[in-house]
Design a protein around this motif. Structure first.
Motif, PDB file in Angstrom:
ATOM      1  N   THR A   1      -2.216  -8.040  -1.646  1.00 55.63           N
ATOM      2  CA  THR A   1      -0.898  -7.414  -1.774  1.00 55.63           C
ATOM      3  C   THR A   1      -0.357  -7.693  -3.169  1.00 55.63           C
ATOM      4  O   THR A   1      -0.612  -8.746  -3.750  1.00 55.63           O
TER       5      THR A   1
ATOM      6  N   LYS B 284       9.315  -4.531  -3.806  1.00 55.74           N
ATOM      7  CA  LYS B 284       8.375  -3.421  -3.766  1.00 55.74           C
ATOM      8  C   LYS B 284       7.001  -4.018  -3.505  1.00 55.74           C
ATOM      9  O   LYS B 284       6.568  -4.921  -4.228  1.00 55.74           O
TER      10      LYS B 284
ATOM     11  N   LYS C 215       2.812  -3.278  -2.520  1.00 53.39           N
ATOM     12  CA  LYS C 215       1.686  -2.346  -2.443  1.00 53.39           C
ATOM     13  C   LYS C 215       0.498  -3.061  -1.833  1.00 53.39           C
ATOM     14  O   LYS C 215       0.173  -4.182  -2.225  1.00 53.39           O
ATOM     15  N   TYR C 216      -0.162  -2.381  -0.873  1.00 58.57           N
ATOM     16  CA  TYR C 216      -1.368  -2.926  -0.249  1.00 58.57           C
ATOM     17  C   TYR C 216      -2.140  -1.778   0.397  1.00 58.57           C
ATOM     18  O   TYR C 216      -1.554  -0.861   0.967  1.00 58.57           O
ATOM     19  N   ASN C 217      -3.464  -1.800   0.295  1.00 62.13           N
ATOM     20  CA  ASN C 217      -4.351  -0.794   0.915  1.00 62.13           C
ATOM     21  C   ASN C 217      -3.867   0.634   0.721  1.00 62.13           C
ATOM     22  O   ASN C 217      -3.906   1.450   1.633  1.00 62.13           O
ATOM     23  N   GLY C 218      -3.373   0.971  -0.442  1.00 63.54           N
ATOM     24  CA  GLY C 218      -2.915   2.329  -0.710  1.00 63.54           C
ATOM     25  C   GLY C 218      -1.539   2.651  -0.161  1.00 63.54           C
ATOM     26  O   GLY C 218      -1.068   3.775  -0.280  1.00 63.54           O
ATOM     27  N   HIS C 219      -0.896   1.706   0.476  1.00 60.03           N
ATOM     28  CA  HIS C 219       0.459   1.894   1.011  1.00 60.03           C
ATOM     29  C   HIS C 219       1.476   1.259   0.072  1.00 60.03           C
ATOM     30  O   HIS C 219       1.167   0.330  -0.652  1.00 60.03           O
ATOM     31  N   SER C 220       2.682   1.767   0.127  1.00 53.05           N
ATOM     32  CA  SER C 220       3.762   1.212  -0.670  1.00 53.05           C
ATOM     33  C   SER C 220       5.000   1.088   0.213  1.00 53.05           C
ATOM     34  O   SER C 220       5.335   2.003   0.956  1.00 53.05           O
ATOM     35  N   GLU C 221       5.647  -0.065   0.135  1.00 55.90           N
ATOM     36  CA  GLU C 221       6.873  -0.305   0.901  1.00 55.90           C
ATOM     37  C   GLU C 221       7.965  -0.804  -0.024  1.00 55.90           C
ATOM     38  O   GLU C 221       7.699  -1.571  -0.943  1.00 55.90           O
ATOM     39  N   ARG C 222       9.189  -0.390   0.233  1.00 52.90           N
ATOM     40  CA  ARG C 222      10.361  -0.884  -0.489  1.00 52.90           C
ATOM     41  C   ARG C 222      11.374  -1.389   0.521  1.00 52.90           C
ATOM     42  O   ARG C 222      11.568  -0.795   1.574  1.00 52.90           O
TER      43      ARG C 222
END
Length: 178
Positions: A83, A118, A120-127
Motif C-alpha cells: 500500500t 489517499k 493506493k493498493y492493487n490498482g485501487h485508490s481510496e480517499r
C-alpha cells in the motif's frame, strides 16, 4: 465541530480586542512534522510531513496560526499487498504563551485541522477526510527578534474512518515581520 470553530473565532476576537498597535507581528514559517497515526488495516502509519504556516503573534500573549501540510508518499507491506499512502491537510491553531522567558516561551495550543488520506493498493485508490481537534505543548526560542525556532508535541483526535487519533512531533522556524 461548530463548537470548535466558535471557540477558535472567540479566541481570535479576544486576542484582537486586547492587542494594541505595535503589540502584534505577522510571521511565516516552515515545520518538519513526524506524525504517527492510529490507523485501520494496511494503511501506512508513520508520515514525514512538510508544514507551511502563517500567523499573527500577539506579544506576551500567544498567536493565531493557519497551516497547510503535505506528506511524502509512504509505503507499507501488509499481508502480501503493498500500500502507498499520502496525508495532506489544512487548519488553524491558537497558541497561548503558558510561560514567557526572556528569549522564548513555553506554548500550549488548541486547533482545528481538516486532514485527508489517499491510499493506493492493487490498482485501487481510496480517499478519506476527517476533522481533527489538535492539542499541543511545546516551546519557542527567539535568538533574534526576527527569528523563532519552535518544537511542539501535538495529539489529534479525528472523526475520520481511516484514523482515530495521531501523535505529532514538529520542529521548525518562524520569521517575524516588524
Amino acid at each position: 465541530m461548530k463548537k470548535i470553530l466558535f471557540s477558535a473565532v472567540a479566541g481570535l476576537a479576544l486576542f484582537s480586542g486586547v492587542a494594541n498597535a505595535g503589540e502584534y507581528m505577522p510571521y511565516v514559517g516552515f515545520d518538519y512534522v513526524n506524525s504517527t497515526l492510529n490507523v485501520k488495516g494496511g494503511l501506512p502509519d508513520n508520515y514525514d510531513i512538510g508544514n507551511f504556516n502563517a500567523g499573527l503573534k500577539f506579544v506576551d500573549m500567544g498567536s493565531v496560526e493557519v497551516f497547510a501540510e503535505r506528506s511524502l508518499r509512504e509505503k507499507k507491506n501488509f499481508g502480501g499487498i503493498t500500500t502507498r499512502g499520502r496525508l495532506y491537510g489544512y487548519g488553524a491553531d491558537v497558541l497561548v504563551n503558558a510561560y514567557n522567558l526572556s528569549e522564548g516561551a513555553i506554548l500550549g495550543s488548541v486547533g482545528y485541522g481538516r486532514i485527508s488520506t489517499k491510499l493506493k493498493y492493487n490498482g485501487h485508490s481510496e480517499r478519506e477526510s476527517g476533522n481533527t481537534l489538535r492539542l499541543g505543548l511545546g516551546g519557542e526560542l527567539n535568538p533574534t527578534p526576527e527569528w523563532g525556532f519552535r518544537a511542539m508535541y501535538r495529539y489529534s483526535l479525528s472523526d475520520s474512518d481511516a484514523f482515530k487519533n495521531a501523535k505529532e512531533f514538529t520542529i521548525g522556524a518562524r520569521y517575524y515581520f516588524y
